[in-house]
Design an enzyme around this catalytic site. Structure first.
Site, short mmCIF file in Angstrom:
data_model
loop_
_atom_site.label_atom_id
_atom_site.label_comp_id
_atom_site.label_asym_id
_atom_site.label_seq_id
_atom_site.Cartn_x
_atom_site.Cartn_y
_atom_site.Cartn_z
N GLU A 50 0.83 -1.19 0.00
CA GLU A 50 0.00 0.00 0.00
C GLU A 50 0.87 1.25 0.00
OE1 GLU A 50 -3.71 -1.96 2.44
OE2 GLU A 50 -2.51 -0.49 3.49
N CYS A 107 3.48 8.46 1.26
CA CYS A 107 3.98 7.49 2.22
C CYS A 107 4.10 6.16 1.47
CB CYS A 107 2.99 7.39 3.38
SG CYS A 107 3.42 6.13 4.60
N CYS A 143 6.39 -7.05 6.94
CA CYS A 143 7.51 -6.54 7.75
C CYS A 143 7.93 -7.63 8.72
CB CYS A 143 7.09 -5.29 8.52
SG CYS A 143 8.46 -4.50 9.42
N CYS A 154 6.59 -5.53 15.58
CA CYS A 154 6.14 -4.62 16.64
C CYS A 154 4.66 -4.91 16.92
CB CYS A 154 6.33 -3.16 16.20
SG CYS A 154 8.05 -2.78 15.78
N CYS A 165 1.59 -2.68 15.59
CA CYS A 165 1.57 -2.27 14.18
C CYS A 165 0.90 -3.36 13.34
CB CYS A 165 3.00 -2.04 13.70
SG CYS A 165 3.11 -1.72 11.93
N GLU A 224 10.35 -2.37 6.95
CA GLU A 224 11.46 -1.70 7.63
C GLU A 224 12.47 -1.31 6.55
OE1 GLU A 224 12.53 -0.33 10.37
OE2 GLU A 224 14.49 -0.12 9.45
N LEU A 249 11.09 5.21 18.32
CA LEU A 249 11.59 4.88 19.66
C LEU A 249 10.48 4.26 20.51
CD1 LEU A 249 14.42 5.20 20.94
CD2 LEU A 249 13.48 7.10 22.25
N HIS A 250 9.42 4.98 20.73
CA HIS A 250 8.20 4.50 21.41
C HIS A 250 8.36 4.20 22.89
CE1 HIS A 250 6.52 4.57 17.48
NE2 HIS A 250 7.07 3.46 17.06
N ASN A 296 -2.91 4.46 16.55
CA ASN A 296 -4.05 4.02 15.74
C ASN A 296 -4.28 2.56 16.09
OD1 ASN A 296 -4.50 6.35 14.00
ND2 ASN A 296 -2.45 5.90 13.23
N CYS A 308 -0.77 5.74 10.11
CA CYS A 308 0.44 5.03 10.56
C CYS A 308 0.10 3.71 11.22
CB CYS A 308 1.17 5.85 11.59
SG CYS A 308 2.12 7.12 10.86
N1 SAH Z 1 9.48 0.18 9.99
C1 SAH Z 1 9.65 1.59 10.01
C2 SAH Z 1 8.70 2.37 9.13
C3 SAH Z 1 7.24 1.98 9.08
S1 SAH Z 1 6.12 2.48 10.33
C4 SAH Z 1 9.58 2.11 11.42
O1 SAH Z 1 9.15 1.37 12.29
O2 SAH Z 1 9.97 3.24 11.67
C5 SAH Z 1 6.02 4.22 10.42
C6 SAH Z 1 5.72 4.69 11.84
O3 SAH Z 1 4.40 4.33 12.28
C7 SAH Z 1 6.66 4.09 12.84
O4 SAH Z 1 7.10 5.09 13.74
C8 SAH Z 1 5.78 3.08 13.55
O5 SAH Z 1 6.27 2.73 14.80
C9 SAH Z 1 4.47 3.83 13.59
N2 SAH Z 1 3.33 2.97 13.89
C10 SAH Z 1 3.20 1.65 13.64
N3 SAH Z 1 2.02 1.20 14.06
C11 SAH Z 1 1.37 2.26 14.60
C12 SAH Z 1 0.07 2.42 15.17
N4 SAH Z 1 -0.77 1.40 15.28
N5 SAH Z 1 -0.25 3.65 15.61
C13 SAH Z 1 0.59 4.69 15.47
N6 SAH Z 1 1.82 4.60 14.92
C14 SAH Z 1 2.20 3.39 14.49
#
Ligand code: SAH
Length: 369
Positions: free
Chosen positions: A108, A121, A128, A132, A135, A184, A241-242, A316, A359
């Site tokens: 997508e 985007c 992936c 995580c 996600c 990633e 980072l999160h 999200n 995201c």
């Molecule tokens: N793999 C890469 C790029 C893809 S995700 C990375 O992790 O950076 C792009 C961003 O969206 C990342 O910061 C990811 O952590 C965030 N993301 C993933 N799932 C999400 C969700 N459910 N809600 C908000 N942000 C999310």
């Protein structure tokens, strides 16, 4: 201790997508033209049709002899992405496209038009391998890496829609590209760097975008972050980072079990020093998981005085997730704490939520066409 989660860096044994001019540097394209018995300048003509005129029909290549068009098109512009569906919201200014690749894999991309810019985007992998848990893309695992041209094609497709006036707001151009779709990017390093070169190469050999308008987002693959700093491409680096502490980050971003917060941040500051670009620290705010005021303080003290800013993303929630976005008061307090440390912070808008285009929502389920 959280359960150890499987990480996948490679998906071996997949057929490679067809070669496309966006995979190749200009000299390699000329060699292809010559192999076909054509003068080498045909490569530049085809590149101009692809990157500048944005044509997708070789019949429109009127400066190329008709007999050569089909051969050149087969060798240099094979079809890589087939549209499965497009969903729009925000009065047509947010558009999520689902694409089928040559081998049936789905990816997508999302186009977001703002008053002053257009951001695409893009996905860098089908699926992936980073797993995580919050996600959507991570849940299905890695299918395969995209080729450079499969990445570039997502941007070109958006550029075509804009150039043809199909996006409300009149004809326009793509100004920004974020590698924040599926995958990633730094686990598909070579193709991503090649794609960035095609996006930034001056026309007609590339799209002629500014590297400053491009953001590569990573979970923190430290050796690849170091490699990227040496490419001489001043793209913005975003680090997902999160969590500011290893205990929680081990769970939210499982690759943290390999490269810890301190190592990831050290590589981020090296990147900032090498490129003079402010690093974006991505932080999805998850209610009662990572949004406590004390974590804002830990984060603030780790980032204070650095060339960094924090991009907070209200979570999200993905289907079936036990997690949800932070309460507004918690989010506001988190922002204020970071600001008290002198750390610049923005809260990301959540465009495209209703079309599962925000995201972390990109999953490319092959729902009803
Ligand atoms: N793999 C890469 C790029 C893809 S995700 C990375 O992790 O950076 C792009 C961003 O969206 C990342 O910061 C990811 O952590 C965030 N993301 C993933 N799932 C999400 C969700 N459910 N809600 C908000 N942000 C999310």
């Amino acid at each position: 201790m959280p359960e150890p989660r499987a990480l996948t860096f490679e998906a071996p044994g997949r057929a490679r997508p067809p070669r496309h001019l966006a995979d190749l540097a200009p000299a390699e394209r000329r060699a292809v033209a010559v192999e076909l018995g054509e003068p080498d300048y045909r490569a530049r003509q085809v590149a101009r049709h692809y990157f500048v005129r944005l044509t997708d029909d070789p019949a429109a290549w009127t400066d190329v002899p008709a007999a050569a068009r089909e051969r050149l098109a087969q060798a240099l512009t094979p079809t890589l992405l087939t549209p499965v569906r497009e969903q729009v919201c925000d009065a047509g200014t947010t558009r999520k496209a689902v694409w089928r690749l040559f081998d049936g894999a789905l990816v997508e991309s999302v186009l977001m038009r703002y008053p002053d810019r257009v951001t695409m985007c893009v996905s860098s992998q089908a699926g992936c391998g980073m797993n995580c848990p919050f996600c959507a893309t991570g849940q299905a695992g890695l299918t395969r890496n995209l080729s450079a041209a499969e990445i570039v094609e997502q941007v070109v497709a958006g550029a075509r829609e804009l150039a043809r006036g199909q996006v409300p707001g009149g004809p326009g151009r793509v100004s920004n590209v974020v590698f924040m779709g599926m995958g990633e990017p730094l686990a598909n390093y070579r193709a991503v760097v090649d794609a960035v070169r095609r996006l930034t190469d001056p026309a007609p050999e590339g799209l002629g975008m500014s590297a400053r308008g491009i953001t590569v987002s990573t979970v923190g693959l430290v050796p690849r972050m170091r490699d990227l700093a040496r490419e001489g491409l001043p793209v913005t680096l975003a680090v997902s980072l999160h969590a500011p502490d290893d205990e929680l980050r081990d769970e939210l971003v499982p690759v943290n079990t390999r490269w810890k917060v301190a190592e990831v941040l050290r590589a981020a500051w090296e990147y900032a020093a090498a490129t003079h670009r402010r690093v974006s620290i991505e932080y999805a705010l998850i209610r009662d998981v990572n949004d406590q005021a004390w974590r804002a303080d830990v984060l603030g003290s780790r980032l204070a005085g650095r060339l960094a800013h924090v991009n907070l993303i209200p979570l999200n929630p993905t289907p079936g997730s036990r997690w949800t976005a932070s309460r507004p008061q918690a989010q506001d307090a988190f922002v204020r704490r970071l600001e008290a440390h002198g750390v610049p912070v923005t809260v990301r808008d959540t465009r495209g939520r209703e079309i599962d285009g925000a995201c972390g929502q990109l999953a490319a389920s092959s729902g009803p066409d």
